[in-house]
Scaffold this motif. Structure first.
Motif, PDB file in Angstrom:
ATOM      1  N   ARG A  24      -7.658   1.258  -5.018  1.00 50.55           N
ATOM      2  CA  ARG A  24      -7.698   2.154  -4.765  1.00 50.55           C
ATOM      3  C   ARG A  24      -8.080   3.295  -4.544  1.00 50.55           C
TER       4      ARG A  24
ATOM      5  N   ASP B 127       3.100   2.322   2.813  1.00 48.73           N
ATOM      6  CA  ASP B 127       4.324   3.681   3.124  1.00 48.73           C
ATOM      7  C   ASP B 127       3.976   3.832   4.060  1.00 48.73           C
TER       8      ASP B 127
ATOM      9  N   SER C 184      -2.593   9.467  -6.275  1.00 50.69           N
ATOM     10  CA  SER C 184      -3.402   8.400  -5.834  1.00 50.69           C
ATOM     11  C   SER C 184      -2.477   7.273  -4.663  1.00 50.69           C
ATOM     12  N   VAL C 185      -3.575   6.767  -3.601  1.00 50.31           N
ATOM     13  CA  VAL C 185      -3.437   5.383  -2.523  1.00 50.31           C
ATOM     14  C   VAL C 185      -3.718   4.222  -3.738  1.00 50.31           C
TER      15      VAL C 185
ATOM     16  N   ALA D 178      -5.278   3.886   5.025  1.00 47.81           N
ATOM     17  CA  ALA D 178      -5.006   2.813   4.170  1.00 47.81           C
ATOM     18  C   ALA D 178      -4.188   2.486   6.047  1.00 47.81           C
TER      19      ALA D 178
ATOM     20  N   ILE E  37       0.938  -1.221  -0.228  1.00 46.62           N
ATOM     21  CA  ILE E  37      -0.308  -0.035  -0.032  1.00 46.62           C
ATOM     22  C   ILE E  37       0.986   0.737   0.370  1.00 46.62           C
ATOM     23  N   ASN E  38       0.380   2.555  -1.601  1.00 49.77           N
ATOM     24  CA  ASN E  38       1.986   3.459  -1.482  1.00 49.77           C
ATOM     25  C   ASN E  38       0.756   4.494  -2.058  1.00 49.77           C
ATOM     26  N   THR E  39       2.027   5.142  -1.645  1.00 52.30           N
ATOM     27  CA  THR E  39       1.447   6.509  -2.968  1.00 52.30           C
ATOM     28  C   THR E  39       2.401   6.395  -4.400  1.00 52.30           C
TER      29      THR E  39
ATOM     30  N   ARG F 274      -6.582   9.964   3.885  1.00 53.73           N
ATOM     31  CA  ARG F 274      -5.875   8.984   3.116  1.00 53.73           C
ATOM     32  C   ARG F 274      -5.199   8.038   4.066  1.00 53.73           C
TER      33      ARG F 274
ATOM     34  N   LEU G 179       1.627   6.775   5.155  1.00 53.22           N
ATOM     35  CA  LEU G 179       0.835   6.578   5.420  1.00 53.22           C
ATOM     36  C   LEU G 179       0.417   6.194   6.350  1.00 53.22           C
TER      37      LEU G 179
END
Length: 425
Positions: free
Chosen positions: A225, A256, A193-194, A239, A186-188, A235, A259
């Motif tokens: 997403r 991330d 966008s995530v 996340a 899970i990242n940006t 966000r 996040l």
């Protein structure tokens, strides 16, 4: 075999109860079956009319301690056997008492300076061990670990007597098959966008959609997403919640750092979840900021209070940690003893600082009284000595007399300078 520990203040009153009829009249044939024989043969101490001498014999080391004596220096241990088995003889109970005082450290085998103790029987299947916490060499026995040692020794004695079945042998567990955990990232993305990529099974998809992700299926793969309309502040929370659910389902999640709400909280508060350390740090700042004894005394009281102070709570926490380690794993006794030793060191620090808070209060009070007395009635210095010491005319007169020429200003009266008043804070 069950043991119960108690503390008492006076040996004479305790012996009078043990040798008396008891609260319910169930004491029969009270008798001394074992103990030390310092100052008199054990046979003479077994006589009922020798209770006063017996009490003085046990309490003699306590009287030598004086003010250092504990508030309740009498150690009482009552050991009861299983009623489903035959009662032990007096000689067997005497051996049980010797093993109990040796295991707890009251009277270790071969220690000539051990604490004084006796064993009294007045009921069936029961023995009372009475001891003093004062040692012959002037030390004091610390009883904070006695309950653990006593329980272990009683269990061992009951097993040797056949009152308990032998411990079952541990059977090796079947080797577990470890399945590699699916990996999810899970990242940006560069676009801002995530997204969540990795595992494409239905369970992970359900968890991600429950957290707030939207599912996207195209030629690339099944992806998830966050909607572009998701506020920036939400966000990281969404996340982190998704990562928490996936990890609970045994997924391997690479989140991330930007996040991760737990990391963001830790950055906002350097101590993170260590709230106890933050409180002690605040107390340290209060101590350093104290300008006088009156300001320092309340902060020191938080450290040294015998029931609610920082040292007492730290000692209890270390002791509880050692006992819990033993309960969780009997073979980790070495680690448990390290916590026990640390708790003993804290207890020694408490003993070293007994009365320090009261002395600090008295010192701050006397310092304040002295400062007020100086402010209200300052003592002026001698006017003539002050004038001679600071007057330029006096210095000129000395120089003139040395040259043999009189000075015209010597005979004038010199007023002493104003004495500055003492500074008050």
């Amino acid at each position: 075999m069950i043991a119960h520990l108690q503390r008492a203040s006076h040996t004479a009153g305790l012996l009078a109860y043990l040798y008396g009829p008891g609260e319910h009249g169930n004491h029969t044939n009270p008798r001394l079956i074992a103990g030390v024989d310092r100052g008199a043969p054990i046979e003479m101490l077994t006589q009922p009319d020798a209770l006063s001498h017996l009490a003085r014999t046990i309490e003699a080391p306590v009287e030598r301690l004086g003010a250092r004596a504990p508030e309740r220096p009498v150690w009482v241990c009552s050991v009861r056997s299983d009623p489903r088995h035959p009662d032990l003889t007096d000689s067997q109970w005497a051996e049980v008492a010797r093993r109990v005082v040796a295991a707890t450290g009251i009277a270790p085998d071969g220690d000539p300076d051990a604490c004084r103790w006796i064993a009294v029987r007045n009921q069936a299947r029961l023995v009372h061990v009475v001891a003093t916490l004062a040692r012959e060499d002037g030390g004091v026995h610390h009883a904070y670990r006695d309950a653990f040692y006593l329980q272990t020794e009683c269990h061992r004695i009951a097993t040797e007597l056949g009152h308990l079945p032998p411990a079952p042998r541990q059977t090796p567990r079947a080797q577990e098959t470890h399945v590699p955990a699916p990996h999810i990232t899970i990242n940006t993305e560069p676009s801002g966008s995530v997204s969540a990529k990795g595992a494409s099974d239905d369970l992970s998809a359900t968890l991600l959609k429950h957290a707030g992700f939207q599912q996207i299926e195209d030629w690339y793969s099944r992806r998830h997403r966050l909607p572009t309309t998701t506020p920036q502040a939400d966000r990281a929370a969404i996340a982190s919640h998704a990562a928490e659910m996936l990890r609970a389902a045994r997924y391997s999640v690479d989140l991330d750092p930007d996040l991760d709400t737990s990391r963001l909280t830790a950055l906002a508060n350097p101590l993170g979840f260590y709230t106890a350390g933050a409180e002690v740090l605040r107390l340290t700042d209060q101590i350093r900021a104290a300008e006088n004894g009156a300001g320092l005394a309340p902060a020191v009281d938080h450290l040294l209070h015998p029931e609610y102070g920082v040292l007492e709570r730290l000692r209890e926490a270390l002791e509880a940690a050692g006992e819990q380690i033993t309960d969780l794993n009997d073979e980790a006794y070495a680690l448990a003893d390290r916590f026990g030793f640390a708790a003993e060191f804290v207890s020694a620090a408490q003993s070293e600082l007994i009365g320090a808070g009261r002395e600090l209060h008295r010192a701050s009070g006397s310092q304040q009284d002295h400062a007020e007395a100086r402010t209200q009635s300052p003592t002026p210095p001698d006017a003539r000595s002050t004038a001679l010491a600071t007057s330029p005319a006096a210095d000129k007169a000395k120089a003139s007399s040395a040259l043999g020429t009189p000075s015209p200003g010597v005979g004038t009266v010199v007023r002493p300078p104003q004495v500055p008043s003492p500074r008050t804070r």
